[in-house]
Design an enzyme around this catalytic site. Structure first.
Site, PDB file in Angstrom:
ATOM      1  N   LYS A  39       0.837  -1.286   0.117  1.00 54.21           N
ATOM      2  CA  LYS A  39      -0.024  -0.002   0.056  1.00 54.21           C
ATOM      3  C   LYS A  39       0.695   1.050  -0.081  1.00 54.21           C
ATOM      4  O   LYS A  39       2.161   1.167   0.338  1.00 54.21           O
ATOM      5  CB  LYS A  39      -0.991  -0.040   1.178  1.00 54.21           C
TER       6      LYS A  39
ATOM      7  N   TYR B 216     -11.784  -3.681  -3.615  1.00 51.54           N
ATOM      8  CA  TYR B 216     -12.429  -3.697  -2.282  1.00 51.54           C
ATOM      9  C   TYR B 216     -14.062  -3.939  -2.175  1.00 51.54           C
ATOM     10  O   TYR B 216     -14.649  -3.220  -1.383  1.00 51.54           O
ATOM     11  CB  TYR B 216     -12.164  -2.351  -1.409  1.00 51.54           C
TER      12      TYR B 216
ATOM     13  N   THR C  76      -5.352  -7.520  10.844  1.00 52.82           N
ATOM     14  CA  THR C  76      -5.644  -6.175  10.083  1.00 52.82           C
ATOM     15  C   THR C  76      -5.244  -4.870  10.768  1.00 52.82           C
ATOM     16  O   THR C  76      -4.422  -3.993  10.358  1.00 52.82           O
ATOM     17  CB  THR C  76      -6.951  -6.044   9.974  1.00 52.82           C
TER      18      THR C  76
ATOM     19  N   ARG D 172       2.912  -6.552   9.056  1.00 53.17           N
ATOM     20  CA  ARG D 172       2.214  -5.577   9.730  1.00 53.17           C
ATOM     21  C   ARG D 172       2.527  -5.246  11.315  1.00 53.17           C
ATOM     22  O   ARG D 172       2.769  -4.030  11.688  1.00 53.17           O
ATOM     23  CB  ARG D 172       0.756  -5.846   9.829  1.00 53.17           C
TER      24      ARG D 172
ATOM     25  N   GLU E  92      -8.558 -10.892  -7.856  1.00 52.06           N
ATOM     26  CA  GLU E  92      -7.625  -9.687  -7.705  1.00 52.06           C
ATOM     27  C   GLU E  92      -6.764  -9.727  -8.788  1.00 52.06           C
ATOM     28  O   GLU E  92      -6.199  -8.810  -9.098  1.00 52.06           O
ATOM     29  CB  GLU E  92      -7.395  -9.620  -6.191  1.00 52.06           C
TER      30      GLU E  92
HETATM   31  O1  CDP Z   1      -6.680  -6.233   4.827  1.00 50.74           O
HETATM   32  P1  CDP Z   1      -7.382  -7.435   5.839  1.00 50.74           P
HETATM   33  O2  CDP Z   1      -8.061  -8.528   5.079  1.00 50.74           O
HETATM   34  O3  CDP Z   1      -6.768  -7.720   6.868  1.00 50.74           O
HETATM   35  O4  CDP Z   1      -8.794  -6.479   6.595  1.00 50.74           O
HETATM   36  P2  CDP Z   1     -10.260  -6.315   5.924  1.00 50.74           P
HETATM   37  O5  CDP Z   1     -11.223  -6.551   7.102  1.00 50.74           O
HETATM   38  O6  CDP Z   1     -10.577  -7.093   4.704  1.00 50.74           O
HETATM   39  O7  CDP Z   1     -10.212  -4.932   5.550  1.00 50.74           O
HETATM   40  C1  CDP Z   1      -9.623  -4.589   4.249  1.00 50.74           C
HETATM   41  C2  CDP Z   1      -8.876  -2.977   4.569  1.00 50.74           C
HETATM   42  O8  CDP Z   1      -9.939  -2.084   4.834  1.00 50.74           O
HETATM   43  C3  CDP Z   1      -7.756  -3.196   5.722  1.00 50.74           C
HETATM   44  O9  CDP Z   1      -6.504  -3.737   5.198  1.00 50.74           O
HETATM   45  C4  CDP Z   1      -7.783  -1.727   5.895  1.00 50.74           C
HETATM   46  O10 CDP Z   1      -6.806  -1.185   5.127  1.00 50.74           O
HETATM   47  C5  CDP Z   1      -9.121  -1.227   5.894  1.00 50.74           C
HETATM   48  N1  CDP Z   1     -10.071  -0.803   7.098  1.00 50.74           N
HETATM   49  C6  CDP Z   1      -9.985   0.266   7.467  1.00 50.74           C
HETATM   50  O11 CDP Z   1      -9.223   1.155   7.137  1.00 50.74           O
HETATM   51  N2  CDP Z   1     -10.820   0.342   8.821  1.00 50.74           N
HETATM   52  C7  CDP Z   1     -11.333  -0.731   9.285  1.00 50.74           C
HETATM   53  N3  CDP Z   1     -12.052  -0.467  10.501  1.00 50.74           N
HETATM   54  C8  CDP Z   1     -11.294  -1.832   8.695  1.00 50.74           C
HETATM   55  C9  CDP Z   1     -10.549  -2.085   7.478  1.00 50.74           C
END
Ligand code: CDP
Ligand code: MG
Length: 149
Positions: A18, A58, A100, A111, A139
């Site tokens: 990112k 997304y 996340t 991370r 993707e």
């Molecule tokens: O990336 P990952 O699969 O771990 O998490 P996700 O729950 O699928 O969410 C995708 C992306 O959305 C995250 O990696 C964050 O960049 C963003 N996100 C965020 O900004 N705020 C949140 N509360 C949840 C997700």
């Protein structure tokens, strides 16, 4: 990249570095962890994500409270997209990436080692990794439309 074909008998995943990872100069370190683990990078691209690409990528998060701010963040600089190959690579790369929230992500993960919370109003967690082989296939088509299966 032209002419690259994916082998239907192999497993692939899609990873994005990112904009926070790119502007902090962590692309090499992040990709090194993928290689260290023994996976192969089979396609790589530096890009500026378009709105269309991010809306598709997304899709499952459209309409959520963080969506617009996340899309803005994803367009705040360059990203790197990678296709990675290996046995159980989807699961393996998710495990390397960590959870996340970067404050909570385990040390040893990408991370957990390189990320933290900031008062920026959005999560800056350095990388994306596909969460299933179906997501990976979907993707890969978004970020590498020239790759055929
Ligand atoms: O990336 P990952 O699969 O771990 O998490 P996700 O729950 O699928 O969410 C995708 C992306 O959305 C995250 O990696 C964050 O960049 C963003 N996100 C965020 O900004 N705020 C949140 N509360 C949840 C997700
Ligand atoms: Mg996800």
């Amino acid at each position: 990249m032209s002419g690259l074909k994916l082998d239907p008998n192999k497993e692939y995943t899609l990873m994005l570095v990112k904009p926070d990872g790119y502007h902090r100069g962590l692309v090499g370190k992040i990709l090194a962890r993928i290689e260290q683990k023994g996976y192969a990078i089979v396609a790589l691209r530096v890009a500026e994500a378009t709105d269309d690409e991010l809306q598709d990528h997304y899709e499952e998060h459209r309409g959520k409270h963080f969506f617009e701010s996340m899309v803005d963040f994803m367009q705040s600089g360059k990203i790197v997209a990678a296709v990675i190959e290996g046995t159980r690579v989807v699961e393996g790369v998710r495990s390397l990436v960590g959870s996340t929230n970067p404050t909570e992500a385990a040390p040893g993960t990408i991370r957990g080692d390189f990320g933290r919370d900031y008062d920026s109003g959005h999560i800056q967690n350095l990388v994306h990794a596909a969460d299933s082989t179906a997501s990976a296939a979907r993707e890969i088509k978004i970020w590498f439309p020239e790759i055929s299966e």
